[in-house]
Design an enzyme around this catalytic site. Structure first.
Site, PDB file in Angstrom:
ATOM      1  CG  ASP A 216      -2.306   0.645   0.878  1.00 10.37           C
ATOM      2  OD1 ASP A 216      -2.213   1.902   0.378  1.00 10.37           O
ATOM      3  OD2 ASP A 216      -3.312   0.121   0.988  1.00 10.37           O
ATOM      4  CG  HIS A 239      -0.851   1.547  -3.264  1.00 19.58           C
ATOM      5  ND1 HIS A 239      -2.024   0.894  -2.989  1.00 19.58           N
ATOM      6  CD2 HIS A 239      -0.478   0.398  -3.880  1.00 19.58           C
ATOM      7  CE1 HIS A 239      -2.377  -0.183  -3.409  1.00 19.58           C
ATOM      8  NE2 HIS A 239      -1.475  -0.563  -3.869  1.00 19.58           N
TER       9      HIS A 239
END
Ligand SMILES: *[C@@H]1O[C@H](CO)[C@@H](O)[C@H](O)[C@H]1NC(C)=O
Ligand SMILES: *[C@@H]1O[C@H](CO)[C@@H](O)[C@H](O)[C@H]1NC(C)=O
Ligand SMILES: *[C@@H]1O[C@H](CO)[C@@H](O)[C@H](O)[C@H]1NC(C)=O
Ligand SMILES: *[C@@H]1O[C@H](CO)[C@@H](O)[C@H](O)[C@H]1NC(C)=O
Ligand SMILES: *[C@@H]1O[C@H](CO)[C@@H](O)[C@H](O)[C@H]1NC(C)=O
Length: 394
Positions: A216, A239
């Site tokens: 993430d 991310h």
């Protein structure tokens, strides 16, 4: 004739107490470095004694693997505490034990935690039970985070590694003056919600010279964050570095003063990103942000402002535009490659257009067939300086 008078003795003793620091080795408290015997009590007792010591105390966690259950390092302590982590702390897998996190530091003023040791969250089982991707709202219950720093001030966390957390690796909340230096955070690129460091309601935080690769965000920034500097961070997989998502909850406060400098993004879904929800009521500001000297390598969305954040991709068309105002954001010297054609994607709020956006020396190339593009929606008078490629915002 030489004899030690009681007074000398007293003075010596007093001097010794006032200047020396206490050193605790967790092995002396019964910790076993075999990776299977529970060493939680030994570590907790070491902390309790160090925290109660009148002068600076240090705890050494020597080489070896120590099985540790949920543990709370709580202050206030009488003096600053140092933890020298050389070995590896191994988390227990049973999720029912956690309420809700693994290693928590709370109400501490003065903490030095340094490596080269590791904390290993043993997250693989928890990841298979995480349904947050399938069900964004209701069933997404939080899993244990590896390390939480809440209401901690004046801390230096360096040269440790956090691996395979069950959920976010680190959370910084309600804290002030914390430096993270030369740390490593890693989890597989497909592990859910394993964000590197989430920082919120905190000020004067530095994250530097570190390597973060997870499933993430490498670093995510929540509301009421002031004066955060992230530099020398290599992010990927993951991310990217994100501000937000913001603007959904009523009591959120402004994000002010964020510098992201000398960072690289390698094979990440995003590079630098600000994301806000639509339909919120809270007039929040996100301002004074600088993103500079950044290298993007094979990044899907290198530069993003997304004020129509909708991760489920099923948001209705008639939502009110985001109530978050984004102001004074500089993108300076950002170069590299994009794996999507829209290398710069600035989608601001129709009711609160972005103001003071500056693009200065941007050189992003699309890896595929065709030229890279930029999208700029609701950006009020963007300032474009020097070479900016793609240049559709000019
Ligand atoms: C105790 O720790 C603080 C902060 O780390 C430091 O400034 C101070 O010099 C230390 N004192 C002693 C006696 O070691
Ligand atoms: C933090 O500790 C590292 C050594 O572990 C040191 O190099 C660095 O200067 C310290 N940073 C601060 C802000 O004290
Ligand atoms: C943070 O550091 C600054 C400068 O060293 C100091 O003045 C301030 O009191 C510190 N904040 C806290 C909450 O300790
Ligand atoms: C921002 O944080 C840095 C590092 O903690 C500190 O040195 C600096 O004084 C802070 N600046 C402001 C304006 O508080
Ligand atoms: C940039 O970051 C790298 C670590 O990723 C570090 O080695 C280098 O010294 C930094 N350069 C500058 C100018 O800060």
């Amino acid at each position: 004739m030489a004899s030690i008078l009681p007074l000398d003795c007293f003075i010596f003793f007093f001097f010794f107490l006032a200047t020396s620091s206490i050193a605790i080795n967790i092995r002396d408290y019964g910790a076993v470095p075999d990776g299977s015997k529970d060493s939680t009590k030994a570590l907790q007792k070491a902390w309790n004694n160090a925290c109660a010591a009148e002068s600076n105390a240090s705890i050494e966690i020597p080489l070896g693997r120590y099985l540790i259950g949920p543990i709370m390092f709580r202050g206030p302590c009488k003096s600053p505490v140092t933890i020298h982590l050389i070995g590896t702390l191994i988390a227990k897998k049973n999720l029912a034990l956690y309420k809700p996190n693994w290693i928590e530091f709370q109400y501490i003023n003065g903490l030095i935690l340094f490596g080269p040791g590791k904390v290993d969250g043993q997250g693989a089982d928890a990841w298979t039970k995480n349904k947050c991707r399938q069900n964004h709202k209701s069933l997404c219950r939080p899993f244990p985070m590896n390390m939480v720093f809440s209401f901690v001030s004046n801390a230096n966390i360096s040269r440790i590694s956090s691996i395979n957390s069950k959920y976010f690796h680190m959370l910084v909340f309600g804290s002030n003056n914390i430096t993270f230096d030369s740390i490593t955070i890693s989890a597989p690129g497909d592990s859910p919600n394993t964000d590197g460091i989430h920082i919120a309601v905190s000020e004067n935080i530095i994250v530097q010279n570190s390597v973060i690769g997870t499933g993430d965000d490498c670093v995510s920034v929540g509301d009421k964050t002031h004066n955060l500097t992230i530099s020398g961070v290599r992010c990927g997989p993951g991310h990217g570095i994100s501000v937000g998502s913001l603007g959904r909850n009523r009591n959120e406060e402004d994000v002010v003063g964020l510098t992201i400098r000398n960072c690289s993004f390698i094979d990440t879904q995003n590079g630098v990103r600000i994301k806000t929800w639509q339909n919120g009521l809270n007039k929040l500001h996100v301002r004074d942000l600088v993103f500079e000297d950044i290298m993007m390598e094979d990044v899907e969305n290198p530069i993003v402002i997304d004020q129509k954040y909708c991760p489920s991709r099923t948001c209705p068309d008639n939502l009110r535009p985001s109530s978050v105002k984004i102001r004074n954001v500089k993108f300076n010297n950002i170069v590299g490659t994009s794996t999507s054609q829209t290398a710069i994607n600035l989608v601001c709020s129709a009711s609160n257009p972005c103001e003071g956006v500056e693009l200065n020396h941007i050189d992003l190339e699309f890896n595929g067939v065709g030229e890279a593009k930029a999208t700029c929606i609701n950006v009020k008078a963007p300032k474009v300086i020097g070479l900016v490629k793609p240049d559709n915002c000019a």
